[in-house]
Design an enzyme around this catalytic site. Structure first.
Site, PDB file in Angstrom:
ATOM      1  N   ARG A  94       0.628  -1.151  -0.034  1.00 24.07           N
ATOM      2  CA  ARG A  94      -0.140   0.058  -0.018  1.00 24.07           C
ATOM      3  C   ARG A  94       1.037   1.244   0.031  1.00 24.07           C
ATOM      4  O   ARG A  94       0.981   1.892  -0.945  1.00 24.07           O
ATOM      5  CB  ARG A  94      -0.931   0.056   1.147  1.00 24.07           C
ATOM      6  CG  ARG A  94      -2.125   0.841   1.036  1.00 24.07           C
ATOM      7  CD  ARG A  94      -1.580   2.545   1.495  1.00 24.07           C
ATOM      8  NE  ARG A  94      -1.344   2.823   2.844  1.00 24.07           N
ATOM      9  CZ  ARG A  94      -0.643   3.822   3.439  1.00 24.07           C
ATOM     10  NH1 ARG A  94      -0.646   4.735   2.449  1.00 24.07           N
ATOM     11  NH2 ARG A  94      -0.108   3.876   4.478  1.00 24.07           N
ATOM     12  N   CYS A 112       7.119   9.761   0.335  1.00 23.05           N
ATOM     13  CA  CYS A 112       6.029  10.896   0.498  1.00 23.05           C
ATOM     14  C   CYS A 112       5.986  11.906  -0.608  1.00 23.05           C
ATOM     15  O   CYS A 112       7.019  12.408  -1.025  1.00 23.05           O
ATOM     16  CB  CYS A 112       6.260  11.463   1.782  1.00 23.05           C
ATOM     17  SG  CYS A 112       5.079  12.863   1.965  1.00 23.05           S
ATOM     18  N   HIS A 120       7.330   4.256  12.484  1.00 23.12           N
ATOM     19  CA  HIS A 120       7.299   4.419  11.173  1.00 23.12           C
ATOM     20  C   HIS A 120       8.523   5.322  10.303  1.00 23.12           C
ATOM     21  O   HIS A 120       8.143   6.584  10.434  1.00 23.12           O
ATOM     22  CB  HIS A 120       6.011   4.771  10.224  1.00 23.12           C
ATOM     23  CG  HIS A 120       5.565   4.876   9.136  1.00 23.12           C
ATOM     24  ND1 HIS A 120       4.712   3.839   8.276  1.00 23.12           N
ATOM     25  CD2 HIS A 120       6.578   5.468   8.025  1.00 23.12           C
ATOM     26  CE1 HIS A 120       4.846   3.729   6.934  1.00 23.12           C
ATOM     27  NE2 HIS A 120       5.795   5.005   6.702  1.00 23.12           N
ATOM     28  N   HIS A 174      11.339   6.734   7.542  1.00 21.15           N
ATOM     29  CA  HIS A 174      11.891   6.714   6.311  1.00 21.15           C
ATOM     30  C   HIS A 174      13.726   6.761   6.550  1.00 21.15           C
ATOM     31  O   HIS A 174      14.073   6.972   7.648  1.00 21.15           O
ATOM     32  CB  HIS A 174      11.534   7.890   5.662  1.00 21.15           C
ATOM     33  CG  HIS A 174      10.245   7.738   4.870  1.00 21.15           C
ATOM     34  ND1 HIS A 174       9.811   8.701   4.006  1.00 21.15           N
ATOM     35  CD2 HIS A 174       9.100   7.086   5.310  1.00 21.15           C
ATOM     36  CE1 HIS A 174       8.354   8.180   3.775  1.00 21.15           C
ATOM     37  NE2 HIS A 174       8.073   7.185   4.592  1.00 21.15           N
TER      38      HIS A 174
END
Length: 290
Positions: free
Chosen positions: A15, A240, A207, A209
């Site tokens: 997703r 993003c 979460h 990056h």
């Protein structure tokens, strides 16, 4: 005998990873990726997003993806549902759990979902209520938990406030996102210390990056404060669209190997994840038809 700590990886590649790919990815390729991941030992895999197909064409086949999966017992297949219509579509498609996606910064909230933080929480309330009535678990996301591409550093008190609001809506777990990869162990600890005043560590997930290669260091800082759930994307898929040149999510295979080398248990099969990672990397920039 002291048992090793268990850490869960919440796989978000199908997703969060694929949704921003510029070329359309064929439904059967998405299903093939998820089926590989299903055999790797994950407890939860986020597989689809039920947003408007006009806004996110890459996820327009969400229902077909869920319908085509070879579901493995014990694996929960999750979907992002930004509003009640999306929730109803996800429920009809057989999603096992859903997620609502908020932000800790006003600038990002308006850019991402065209609503203020307060307005976004009002939108999420009917979703949470419908999910509770249907017995469907709801997970909450807080983006820009460290910094925002529009507003700069995010005040830790604001992160805690949004996380608490999502908890009060009924979210069983809150995933705290370093959306633009600005986090350092110091800023992550400061943010978590604030959020932990509102929620216990076992209701939180990290979460991260991997901008600047700090994702693993940020995971380590989170582990030190008691977190035991982390989002990751196989093959390092995703990123993003509002985060400039920030690299994508930290790669699942990298996190799993790092955890195993430090004595943590994940219940995941590195070989199966490696196969999925190879497929995921091949999907980048790939073309296909549904």
């Amino acid at each position: 005998m002291i048992l090793p700590d268990m850490v869960e990886i919440f796989e978000v590649g199908p997703r969060d990873g694929l949704q921003n790919e510029p070329r359309m990815i064929a439904t059967d390729q998405k299903i093939a990726l998820i089926d590989l991941l299903s055999g790797a030992g994950f407890q939860r895999i986020e597989v689809a997003s039920f947003v408007s197909p006009r806004l996110l064409p890459q996820m327009a086949d969400a229902a077909q993806v869920l319908a085509g999966l070879n579901r493995v017992p014990g694996v929960a297949y999750a979907a992002l549902t930004p509003n009640l219509k999306g929730f109803e579509r996800a429920l009809a498609a057989g999603a096992d759990e859903v997620a609502i996606f908020g932000a800790a910064s006003e600038g990002f909230s308006r850019a991402n979902i065209n609503a203020s933080i307060a307005q976004s929480l009002e939108r999420f309330a009917p979703v949470a209520q419908a999910a509770a009535k249907a017995g469907v678990p709801v997970r909450g996301y807080v983006s820009c938990a460290i910094a925002c591409p529009f507003d700069g550093p995010t005040p830790v008190a604001q992160v805690a406030r949004v996380a608490a609001a999502l908890r009060d809506l009924g979210c069983y777990q809150i995933s705290l996102g370093d959306t633009i990869g600005a986090g350092t162990p110091q800023s992550v600890r400061a943010m978590l210390n604030a959020v932990l005043q509102e929620l216990p560590a076992d209701q939180l997930a990290g979460h991260f990056h991997d901008t600047g290669g700090r994702a693993l260091a940020n995971i380590e800082a989170s582990l030190d404060l008691g977190l035991r759930v982390f989002d990751a994307a196989v093959g390092g898929l995703g990123g993003c669209p509002f985060a400039g040149n920030a690299p994508g999510n930290v790669a699942t295979e990298t996190v799993v190997n790092w955890l195993h080398n430090r004595g943590f248990v994940t219940g995941l099969d590195p070989e199966a994840i490696g196969q999925a990672a190879a497929l995921a990397r091949g999907l980048r920039g790939s073309a296909g038809t549904r």
